[in-house]
Motif scaffolding. Structure first.
Motif, PDB file in Angstrom:
ATOM      1  N   ALA A 147       0.917  -1.111   0.099  1.00  0.00           N
ATOM      2  CA  ALA A 147      -0.034   0.056  -0.048  1.00  0.00           C
ATOM      3  C   ALA A 147       0.894   1.206   0.064  1.00  0.00           C
ATOM      4  N   THR A 148       1.937   1.255   0.774  1.00  0.00           N
ATOM      5  CA  THR A 148       2.983   2.354   0.639  1.00  0.00           C
ATOM      6  C   THR A 148       3.423   2.544  -0.597  1.00  0.00           C
ATOM      7  N   GLN A 149       3.815   1.438  -1.223  1.00  0.00           N
ATOM      8  CA  GLN A 149       4.395   1.785  -2.617  1.00  0.00           C
ATOM      9  C   GLN A 149       3.519   2.505  -3.459  1.00  0.00           C
ATOM     10  N   ILE A 150       2.286   1.734  -3.484  1.00  0.00           N
ATOM     11  CA  ILE A 150       1.214   2.268  -4.660  1.00  0.00           C
ATOM     12  C   ILE A 150       0.752   3.683  -4.196  1.00  0.00           C
ATOM     13  N   ALA A 151       0.556   4.099  -2.868  1.00  0.00           N
ATOM     14  CA  ALA A 151       0.396   5.535  -2.462  1.00  0.00           C
ATOM     15  C   ALA A 151       1.471   6.541  -2.814  1.00  0.00           C
ATOM     16  N   SER A 155       1.241   9.260  -5.708  1.00  0.00           N
ATOM     17  CA  SER A 155       1.590  10.805  -5.498  1.00  0.00           C
ATOM     18  C   SER A 155       2.535  11.146  -6.262  1.00  0.00           C
ATOM     19  N   PHE A 156       3.367  10.599  -7.287  1.00  0.00           N
ATOM     20  CA  PHE A 156       4.330  10.922  -8.231  1.00  0.00           C
ATOM     21  C   PHE A 156       3.588  10.701  -9.442  1.00  0.00           C
ATOM     22  N   GLY A 157       2.371  10.683  -9.786  1.00  0.00           N
ATOM     23  CA  GLY A 157       1.454  10.601 -10.940  1.00  0.00           C
ATOM     24  C   GLY A 157       1.554   9.309 -11.506  1.00  0.00           C
ATOM     25  N   ALA A 158       1.757   8.120 -10.995  1.00  0.00           N
ATOM     26  CA  ALA A 158       1.351   6.912 -11.435  1.00  0.00           C
ATOM     27  C   ALA A 158       0.264   6.673 -11.690  1.00  0.00           C
ATOM     28  N   ASP A 159      -0.198   5.859 -13.037  1.00  0.00           N
ATOM     29  CA  ASP A 159      -1.343   5.258 -13.129  1.00  0.00           C
ATOM     30  C   ASP A 159      -1.159   3.524 -13.227  1.00  0.00           C
TER      31      ASP A 159
END
Length: 218
Positions: A147-151, A155-159
């Motif tokens: 969850a941390t990596q996803i969040a 926040s860096f603009g990943a889709d």
């Protein structure tokens, strides 16, 4: 990208700023120090012991671990690599908390629940946790790391629905850089018997038996 998240978690995140295996070793009975937190040899041994007991009776976890294309297949089959793999994850759990703080991202229980549900859809969260080398009681810790990596990547603009999206790939690179930089800035000491922690690879490098010996009394 979710599969890569799990892989990064366990390949799952010994640069100049990290005290790993050089200088004074952690005191007897310590597997690793991460900041002010101590992971004991006993805690690590019990974690791996519980994992082995559970893993033997979980055919799904065994299938995941036996599949070389599965991102959970990261750990070796011998005792030392089992210990090293589990210790890697225990360290990465703590580093990830600092990464979230650095990125200014709050990892809510709702985010962890969502990651847990995603793990369940990809073979079962408990089985996947076993496949990474940790017992089922660490499943929520693994989900929190994911969850941390996803969040942070979002926040860096990943889709995260599109792994080929250039913005997603850039976000993944920024996550790797932030994880490495955060770990470099933390006080991480690994008992030389297990090797040296390399934040650039998200793992503990195996000890060179020609140069190192286990810490006496541990």
């Amino acid at each position: 990208m979710f599969g890569k998240s799990v892989k990064a978690a366990v390949a799952a995140a010994a640069a100049a700023g990290v005290l790993t295996g050089c200088g004074a070793a952690p005191k007897a009975g310590t597997a690793a120090l991460v900041g002010d937190d101590r992971i004991t040899v006993t805690e690590l041994s019990e974690t791996v012991r519980d994992w082995r007991e559970q893993f033997r009776t979980d055919p799904v976890a065994n299938e995941m671990r036996a599949n070389p294309s599965n991102p959970a297949q990261q750990l070796g089959g011998d005792s030392e690599s089992d210990l090293r793999g589990a210790l890697t994850l225990l360290i990465n759990f703590e580093v990830a908390e600092e990464v979230a703080d650095e990125a200014g991202v709050e990892i809510t229980e709702g985010r962890v629940d969502a990651a847990l549900a995603n793990l369940d859809r990809r073979g079962g969260a408990g089985s996947l946790t076993l496949a990474t080398g940790l017992p089922r009681e660490r499943t929520r810790d693994l989900a929190r790391l994911v969850a941390t990596q996803i969040a942070v990547m979002e926040s860096f603009g990943a889709d995260l629905t599109d792994q080929t999206n250039p913005a997603t790939q850039r976000a993944g690179q920024r996550w790797n850089e932030l994880f490495r930089r955060t770990a470099d800035g933390m006080r991480i000491e690994v008992n030389p018997r297990y090797g040296t922690y390399d934040p650039g690879r998200f793992e503990i490098n195996a000890v060179d038996q020609r140069l190192s010996r286990p810490d006496p009394g541990i």
